[in-house]
Design a protein around this motif. Structure first.
Motif, PDB file in Angstrom:
ATOM      1  N   ASP A  53       2.218   1.714  -3.461  1.00 19.90           N
ATOM      2  CA  ASP A  53       1.113   2.184  -4.307  1.00 19.90           C
ATOM      3  C   ASP A  53       0.893   3.684  -4.089  1.00 19.90           C
ATOM      4  O   ASP A  53       0.739   4.466  -5.044  1.00 19.90           O
ATOM      5  CB  ASP A  53      -0.144   1.392  -3.956  1.00 19.90           C
ATOM      6  CG  ASP A  53      -1.307   1.641  -4.911  1.00 19.90           C
ATOM      7  OD1 ASP A  53      -1.188   2.505  -5.805  1.00 19.90           O
ATOM      8  OD2 ASP A  53      -2.350   0.968  -4.754  1.00 19.90           O
ATOM      9  N   ARG A  98      -6.891  -5.414  -2.043  1.00 21.30           N
ATOM     10  CA  ARG A  98      -5.668  -6.038  -1.516  1.00 21.30           C
ATOM     11  C   ARG A  98      -5.962  -6.731  -0.177  1.00 21.30           C
ATOM     12  O   ARG A  98      -5.461  -7.842   0.074  1.00 21.30           O
ATOM     13  CB  ARG A  98      -4.612  -4.942  -1.342  1.00 21.30           C
ATOM     14  CG  ARG A  98      -3.195  -5.435  -1.181  1.00 21.30           C
ATOM     15  CD  ARG A  98      -2.218  -4.250  -1.164  1.00 21.30           C
ATOM     16  NE  ARG A  98      -2.129  -3.623  -2.483  1.00 21.30           N
ATOM     17  CZ  ARG A  98      -2.326  -2.330  -2.711  1.00 21.30           C
ATOM     18  NH1 ARG A  98      -2.644  -1.504  -1.707  1.00 21.30           N
ATOM     19  NH2 ARG A  98      -2.211  -1.838  -3.925  1.00 21.30           N
ATOM     20  N   THR A 130      -8.416   3.717  -3.434  1.00 22.19           N
ATOM     21  CA  THR A 130      -9.114   3.098  -2.307  1.00 22.19           C
ATOM     22  C   THR A 130      -9.670   1.725  -2.684  1.00 22.19           C
ATOM     23  O   THR A 130      -9.695   0.818  -1.852  1.00 22.19           O
ATOM     24  CB  THR A 130     -10.244   4.004  -1.788  1.00 22.19           C
ATOM     25  OG1 THR A 130     -11.197   4.239  -2.833  1.00 22.19           O
ATOM     26  CG2 THR A 130      -9.701   5.327  -1.302  1.00 22.19           C
ATOM     27  N   THR A 163       0.831  -1.209   0.000  1.00 24.34           N
ATOM     28  CA  THR A 163       0.000   0.000   0.000  1.00 24.34           C
ATOM     29  C   THR A 163       0.863   1.256   0.000  1.00 24.34           C
ATOM     30  O   THR A 163       0.557   2.234  -0.688  1.00 24.34           O
ATOM     31  CB  THR A 163      -0.943  -0.008   1.219  1.00 24.34           C
ATOM     32  OG1 THR A 163      -1.772  -1.176   1.167  1.00 24.34           O
ATOM     33  CG2 THR A 163      -1.819   1.234   1.245  1.00 24.34           C
ATOM     34  N   VAL A 192      -6.745  -0.641  -2.356  1.00 29.78           N
ATOM     35  CA  VAL A 192      -6.444  -0.946  -0.944  1.00 29.78           C
ATOM     36  C   VAL A 192      -7.397  -2.004  -0.421  1.00 29.78           C
ATOM     37  O   VAL A 192      -6.985  -2.993   0.208  1.00 29.78           O
ATOM     38  CB  VAL A 192      -6.524   0.330  -0.085  1.00 29.78           C
ATOM     39  CG1 VAL A 192      -6.408  -0.020   1.403  1.00 29.78           C
ATOM     40  CG2 VAL A 192      -5.440   1.328  -0.465  1.00 29.78           C
TER      41      VAL A 192
END
Length: 500
Positions: free
Chosen positions: A399, A445, A439, A396, A442
Motif C-alpha cells: 500500500d 486492516r 492511515t 501495508t 492501516v
C-alpha cells in the motif's frame, strides 16, 4: 468580571506551526457530558493559582502557552489560557478545586512526547505542568518496587536504580515522564519480554476533577497481586488524563540481566523477516527485543545515526539472561533466520556498539523525518495477533509503495505492534488527504484481523472514531458512564478518547 488579556488570532508558534486558540485540532469539542463554560480564565483565577504555587509557577505568556499546547504529533497546536507548575500533590488538588469551581478544564502535561494530540487545549483551559513533582518518594529494592512522581522520567529512574542492580525496562524510546507513560499505557521495545505499563504499575495516586485525592490500590499498598475490589489502577492506566491527574506511580522493577547480547540480521523480503519473528515467538524464545525496520527506514537510520547496515528489511534483536541460557536461544533464532534466507548475525558486542544500535532505533522517528527536511511526521500505531503480522505488514508495505509521500515501517513486532512513520507537508491539502486515507486503511486492516487501533500511543484526538469500531457502541457507552461518574462536568482533558 475582568479577563486576562490575551493575544488573538493565529500566532506563529516556536516550532513554526500556527497555534490555534479555543479550537481542538480537528475542530470539535466532546459533548458526552456537560460542557465547560468555555470562557477565558479570569484574573481572579490566575491570582488564586499564584497564591497556591507562587508567581514564578504561573504563566499566561503566549510563548509558554504555545509550548504546552502541542506534543510530538501532527495535530495542530492549541494553547491553554494558563500554565501552572505545582510542586506537590496538595497543590495539584487545590488547583483542581479552583478549576472545578469555575468549570475550567484541566490538561495534565508531562514531557510532551505523546503522539496523538493528548495535550492540545483551548480557551478556558488550564495546563497543569507536572515537571516540578520530580521526586522518587519510596524505594524498596528488596521488594523490587519504587514510587515516583510525574516529573521523574524513564532515564532518570534508571540512572537512580543502576547501582542497585535494578531497572525499569519499559522503553518507549523517548525520555518520557513515567506517570505520563502510565496515562497512555505506553510500552516500547522491551514489551515483548517485560510487558507494558499496564503490567508494571502497582498503585497510583490520582487527583480527581473536584480535587479529591485517591490511591487506586490503597495508600501505600504495593503488593504484587490483589483481588480487593475493582481494579481502579488499570482503569486509570491508559485513561490519558480524562479521569484524573496521576501524581504518583508505584512501579514494578526488574533485575539488570547478567548478560545482554544484541545483533542485526537482514533479509531479502519483508515477508521473510516478519515470518522469522512469528516463528521465533511461536518457539517460545524469551526475546528481550525483536524490532523490525523496513529498507527505507534502514536507509534513514544509516544516514541519520551513522550505521553501516544493508539497506534491506532488517531485524534488531536482543537477548537477556545468563551466558548459559542465552547461547541456545541465539542458536535457535539464528537457525530460524537462516531458514528464511536471513543474513548471518552482525553482533554488537561492546556496550558502546549496543548503545549506538538502540539509540539509532530510538531515533527512528527523527531519522524518518530527515528523509524529507521540513516535513511533519505522523505515526500509525496498530497491533495485531502475531499470526496475522506477516500478511498485514506485507499488505501495508505494498500500500505504501503506491503512495506519493515518504513512509517507513518500524515495529516492536515481537508482540505484533508496528508503526508506519509518514513524512508529509501539512500545507498541501491533497497530500494531507492521501496521508489520512492511508492511515485509515492501516488501522482498518488491523481491526479486520482482530487487532487494535493503538498498541501504545493511545487514542488522543485522532483515533476516537476507531475506538467505537474496535470495542463497540455498548462498551463505549460504559466508558462514557465511567467518565461522567468521575468527571461530571467534563473538565479532565476534554475532547480526548471519547467522541461526542
Amino acid at each position: 468580571m475582568s479577563k486576562v488579556s490575551y493575544l488573538t488570532g493565529s500566532v506563529l508558534s516556536l516550532c513554526g506551526r500556527r497555534c490555534h486558540q479555543g479550537r481542538l485540532g480537528i475542530g470539535r469539542h466532546m459533548s458526552t457530558t456537560k460542557i465547560w463554560n468555555q470562557q477565558a480564565v479570569s484574573e481572579e483565577a490566575v491570582s488564586a493559582f499564584t497564591s497556591i504555587v507562587g508567581s514564578q509557577n504561573v504563566s499566561t505568556a503566549m510563548a509558554v502557552r504555545e509550548q504546552h499546547g502541542r506534543d510530538e504529533s501532527w495535530h495542530k497546536c492549541v494553547a491553554p489560557d494558563a500554565v501552572v507548575w505545582p510542586e506537590n500533590t496538595e497543590q495539584v488538588s487545590e488547583i483542581a478545586k479552583i478549576c472545578h469551581k469555575n468549570r475550567y478544564p484541566m490538561i495534565p502535561f508531562g514531557t510532551g512526547t505523546g503522539l496523538e494530540g493528548g495535550v492540545t487545549a483551548g480557551q478556558g483551559m488550564v495546563c497543569i505542568q507536572l515537571s516540578k513533582l520530580d521526586q522518587i518518594t519510596d524505594f524498596h529494592p528488596e521488594d523490587f518496587d519504587v514510587c515516583v512522581q510525574p516529573g521523574v522520567t524513564r532515564n532518570a529512574l534508571n540512572d537512580y536504580l543502576r547501582d542497585q542492580g535494578l531497572c525499569f525496562p519499559i522503553d518507549p524510546g523517548a525520555d518520557a515522564s513515567l506517570c505520563g507513560m502510565a496515562a497512555t499505557s505506553a510500552s516500547g521495545t522491551n514489551a515483548v519480554r517485560y510487558g507494558t505499563m499496564r503490567e508494571n504499575v502497582m498503585n497510583l495516586e490520582v487527583v480527581l476533577a473536584d480535587g479529591t485525592i485517591i490511591d487506586t490500590a490503597g495508600k501505600g499498598r504495593r503488593t504484587k497481586k490483589t483481588s480487593a475490589g475493582y481494579n481502579l489502577t488499570n482503569l486509570i492506566v491508559g485513561s490519558e488524563g480524562t479521569l484524573g491527574i496521576i501524581t504518583k506511580a508505584t512501579l514494578r522493577l526488574h533485575g539488570i540481566p547478567e548478560t545482554t547480547m544484541a545483533a542485526v540480521c537482514s533479509f531479502d523480503t519483508v515477508h521473510s523477516a516478519v515470518d522469522t519473528v512469528t516463528q521465533v515467538m511461536q518457539c517460545g524464545v524469551p526475546m528481550a527485543r525483536i524490532e523490525f525496520l523496513d529498507d527505507v527506514m534502514m536507509d534513514a537510520c544509516n544516514k541519520f545515526s551513522g550505521l553501516n547496515h544493508p539497506v534491506a528489511p532488517t531485524l534488531f534483536l536482543e537477548f537477556h539472561g545468563s551466558s548459559a541460557s542465552i547461547k541456545p536461544q541465539v542458536e535457535l533464532v539464528g537457525e530460524l533466520a537462516s531458514m528464511n534466507n536471513g543474513s548471518d548475525f552482525q553482533w554488537a558486542e561492546q556496550m558502546e556498539d549496543k548503545n549506538k544500535l538502540w539509540k539509532a532505533r530510538h531515533n527512528a522517528w527523527y531519522a524518518g523525518l530527515a528523509l524529507r527536511p521540513g516535513s511533519k511526521g505522523l505515526s500509525t500505531d496498530v497491533c495485531v495477533p502475531i499470526s496475522e503480522l506477516p500478511s498485514v505488514i506485507v499488505e501495508t508495505k505494498e500500500d505504501l509503495k503506491q503512495c506519493s509521500f515518504i513512509g517507513t515501517i518500524v515495529g516492536h513486532v515481537g508482540d505484533g505492534n508496528f508503526h508506519v512513520l509518514v513524512a508529509f507537508n501539512p500545507e498541501d491539502p491533497e497530500e494531507m488527504k492521501q496521508v489520512k486515507e492511508f492511515t485509515e486503511r492501516v488501522t482498518s486492516r488491523a481491526l479486520a484481523v482482530q487487532g487494535t487501533c493503538t498498541g501504545e500511543h493511545g487514542i488522543g484526538l485522532g483515533k476516537r472514531h476507531f475506538l467505537i469500531e474496535e470495542v463497540g457502541d455498548a462498551t463505549v457507552d460504559v466508558m462514557r458512564l465511567v467518565k461522567k461518574a468521575l468527571d461530571p462536568h467534563n473538565l479532565m482533558n476534554p475532547g480526548k478518547v471519547l467522541l461526542p
